[in-house]
Write a protein that holds these residues in place. Structure first.
Motif, PDB file in Angstrom:
ATOM      1  N   UNK A 163       0.853  -1.177   0.000  1.00  0.00           N
ATOM      2  CA  UNK A 163       0.000   0.000   0.000  1.00  0.00           C
ATOM      3  C   UNK A 163       0.896   1.236   0.000  1.00  0.00           C
ATOM      4  N   UNK A 164       0.356   2.372  -0.429  1.00  0.00           N
ATOM      5  CA  UNK A 164       1.164   3.603  -0.462  1.00  0.00           C
ATOM      6  C   UNK A 164       1.764   3.935   0.895  1.00  0.00           C
ATOM      7  N   UNK A 165       1.033   3.689   1.953  1.00  0.00           N
ATOM      8  CA  UNK A 165       1.532   4.025   3.294  1.00  0.00           C
ATOM      9  C   UNK A 165       2.754   3.200   3.691  1.00  0.00           C
ATOM     10  N   UNK A 166       2.952   2.070   3.022  1.00  0.00           N
ATOM     11  CA  UNK A 166       4.072   1.168   3.333  1.00  0.00           C
ATOM     12  C   UNK A 166       5.288   1.402   2.451  1.00  0.00           C
ATOM     13  N   UNK A 167       5.235   2.401   1.585  1.00  0.00           N
ATOM     14  CA  UNK A 167       6.303   2.611   0.607  1.00  0.00           C
ATOM     15  C   UNK A 167       7.336   3.630   1.077  1.00  0.00           C
ATOM     16  N   UNK A 168       7.791   3.468   2.298  1.00  0.00           N
ATOM     17  CA  UNK A 168       8.806   4.363   2.849  1.00  0.00           C
ATOM     18  C   UNK A 168      10.083   3.585   3.120  1.00  0.00           C
ATOM     19  N   UNK A 169      10.494   2.798   2.130  1.00  0.00           N
ATOM     20  CA  UNK A 169      11.646   1.915   2.296  1.00  0.00           C
ATOM     21  C   UNK A 169      12.448   1.896   1.003  1.00  0.00           C
ATOM     22  N   UNK A 170      13.738   1.725   1.138  1.00  0.00           N
ATOM     23  CA  UNK A 170      14.612   1.550  -0.019  1.00  0.00           C
ATOM     24  C   UNK A 170      14.865   0.057  -0.190  1.00  0.00           C
TER      25      UNK A 170
ATOM     26  N   UNK B 220       7.694  -7.382   1.664  1.00  0.00           N
ATOM     27  CA  UNK B 220       6.354  -6.937   2.050  1.00  0.00           C
ATOM     28  C   UNK B 220       6.032  -7.381   3.479  1.00  0.00           C
ATOM     29  N   UNK B 221       6.377  -8.628   3.811  1.00  0.00           N
ATOM     30  CA  UNK B 221       6.116  -9.142   5.156  1.00  0.00           C
ATOM     31  C   UNK B 221       6.889  -8.344   6.210  1.00  0.00           C
ATOM     32  N   UNK B 222       8.137  -8.022   5.919  1.00  0.00           N
ATOM     33  CA  UNK B 222       8.945  -7.243   6.871  1.00  0.00           C
ATOM     34  C   UNK B 222       8.370  -5.843   7.065  1.00  0.00           C
ATOM     35  N   UNK B 223       8.015  -5.199   5.968  1.00  0.00           N
ATOM     36  CA  UNK B 223       7.509  -3.833   6.021  1.00  0.00           C
ATOM     37  C   UNK B 223       6.193  -3.757   6.782  1.00  0.00           C
ATOM     38  N   UNK B 224       5.342  -4.749   6.589  1.00  0.00           N
ATOM     39  CA  UNK B 224       4.005  -4.715   7.194  1.00  0.00           C
ATOM     40  C   UNK B 224       3.931  -5.418   8.542  1.00  0.00           C
ATOM     41  N   UNK B 225       5.064  -5.903   9.033  1.00  0.00           N
ATOM     42  CA  UNK B 225       5.091  -6.528  10.351  1.00  0.00           C
ATOM     43  C   UNK B 225       4.604  -7.965  10.377  1.00  0.00           C
ATOM     44  N   UNK B 226       4.417  -8.577   9.229  1.00  0.00           N
ATOM     45  CA  UNK B 226       3.973  -9.973   9.168  1.00  0.00           C
ATOM     46  C   UNK B 226       5.088 -10.938   9.536  1.00  0.00           C
ATOM     47  N   UNK B 227       6.314 -10.458   9.464  1.00  0.00           N
ATOM     48  CA  UNK B 227       7.461 -11.308   9.747  1.00  0.00           C
ATOM     49  C   UNK B 227       8.356 -10.595  10.758  1.00  0.00           C
ATOM     50  N   UNK B 228       8.501 -11.143  11.925  1.00  0.00           N
ATOM     51  CA  UNK B 228       9.378 -10.521  12.914  1.00  0.00           C
ATOM     52  C   UNK B 228      10.842 -10.676  12.494  1.00  0.00           C
ATOM     53  N   UNK B 229      11.517  -9.563  12.264  1.00  0.00           N
ATOM     54  CA  UNK B 229      12.904  -9.582  11.772  1.00  0.00           C
ATOM     55  C   UNK B 229      13.799 -10.487  12.608  1.00  0.00           C
ATOM     56  N   UNK B 230      13.638 -10.449  13.907  1.00  0.00           N
ATOM     57  CA  UNK B 230      14.509 -11.243  14.788  1.00  0.00           C
ATOM     58  C   UNK B 230      14.280 -12.743  14.627  1.00  0.00           C
TER      59      UNK B 230
ATOM     60  N   UNK C 230      17.126   0.618   9.786  1.00  0.00           N
ATOM     61  CA  UNK C 230      15.782   0.817  10.343  1.00  0.00           C
ATOM     62  C   UNK C 230      15.550   2.283  10.682  1.00  0.00           C
ATOM     63  N   UNK C 231      14.277   2.662  10.702  1.00  0.00           N
ATOM     64  CA  UNK C 231      13.883   3.956  11.251  1.00  0.00           C
ATOM     65  C   UNK C 231      13.966   3.870  12.774  1.00  0.00           C
ATOM     66  N   UNK C 232      13.845   4.997  13.452  1.00  0.00           N
ATOM     67  CA  UNK C 232      13.889   5.018  14.920  1.00  0.00           C
ATOM     68  C   UNK C 232      12.801   4.143  15.543  1.00  0.00           C
ATOM     69  N   UNK C 233      11.669   3.994  14.850  1.00  0.00           N
ATOM     70  CA  UNK C 233      10.566   3.183  15.386  1.00  0.00           C
ATOM     71  C   UNK C 233      10.758   1.680  15.128  1.00  0.00           C
ATOM     72  N   UNK C 234      11.893   1.294  14.547  1.00  0.00           N
ATOM     73  CA  UNK C 234      12.181  -0.115  14.309  1.00  0.00           C
ATOM     74  C   UNK C 234      11.680  -0.653  12.986  1.00  0.00           C
ATOM     75  N   UNK C 235      10.939   0.143  12.235  1.00  0.00           N
ATOM     76  CA  UNK C 235      10.450  -0.301  10.921  1.00  0.00           C
ATOM     77  C   UNK C 235      11.595  -0.242   9.906  1.00  0.00           C
TER      78      UNK C 235
END
Length: 158
Positions: free
Chosen positions: A52-59, A116-126, A82-87
């Motif tokens: 979604x457009x709101x999720x397109x803040x990543x390189x 997509x999963x990482x950006x939207x929180x579907x997959x915990x990076x750790x 990562x951003x300061x918020x961990x995203x």
């Protein structure tokens, strides 16, 4: 700076994304210019379909390799900044390019599903690589399920 080094046909923001997302396909001995353009077009298509457009803040940086990957590995992705918020702010994707374009595009669809999963929180990076039963993890099952529909979308637009 990547934007100064990159051929403008292989990086962007895509006009449909606005100025929020940057994507770069690194040159590789596994791709000629035409193949690199196909990888860029496929990645643009997949990310536009998934995000979604709101999720397109990543390189997203895409690299295509062959011999440098273990025989049983077709690709991977990892958050490199990562951003300061961990995203995720920057995600690096590497896919196998020594088994033909169709195989490469399917691997790209699979790995960009993980993006997509990482950006939207579907997959915990750790937990991404630390899962004992990685093949059956929810994010891996979902990536396999979306691989063919995304590939078919690519074929439809080719």
């Amino acid at each position: 700076d990547l934007m100064q080094l990159a051929d403008p046909r292989f990086y962007g923001p895509d006009p449909e994304w606005g100025a929020l997302m940057f994507m770069y396909v690194r040159p590789s001995r596994y791709m000629n210019r035409a193949k690199r353009e196909e990888v860029y077009k496929a990645a643009s298509l997949f990310l536009n379909e998934l995000l979604d457009k709101k999720d397109r803040k990543v390189d997203v940086i895409i690299s295509v390799r062959g011999a440098g990957l273990a025989e049983h590995v077709d690709g991977y992705c990892l958050c490199t900044e990562e951003y300061d918020n961990g995203k995720p702010r920057e995600i690096f994707v590497e896919v196998r390019g020594d088994r033909g374009l169709d195989f490469l595009i399917k691997c790209l669809a699979h790995e960009l599903t993980h993006v997509w999963q990482m950006i939207t929180g579907r997959i915990p990076e750790k937990e991404y690589m630390d899962t004992k039963d990685y093949y059956n993890s929810p994010w891996e099952v979902e990536a396999r399920e979306l691989e063919m529909p995304l590939y078919e979308l690519y074929l439809k637009h080719s």
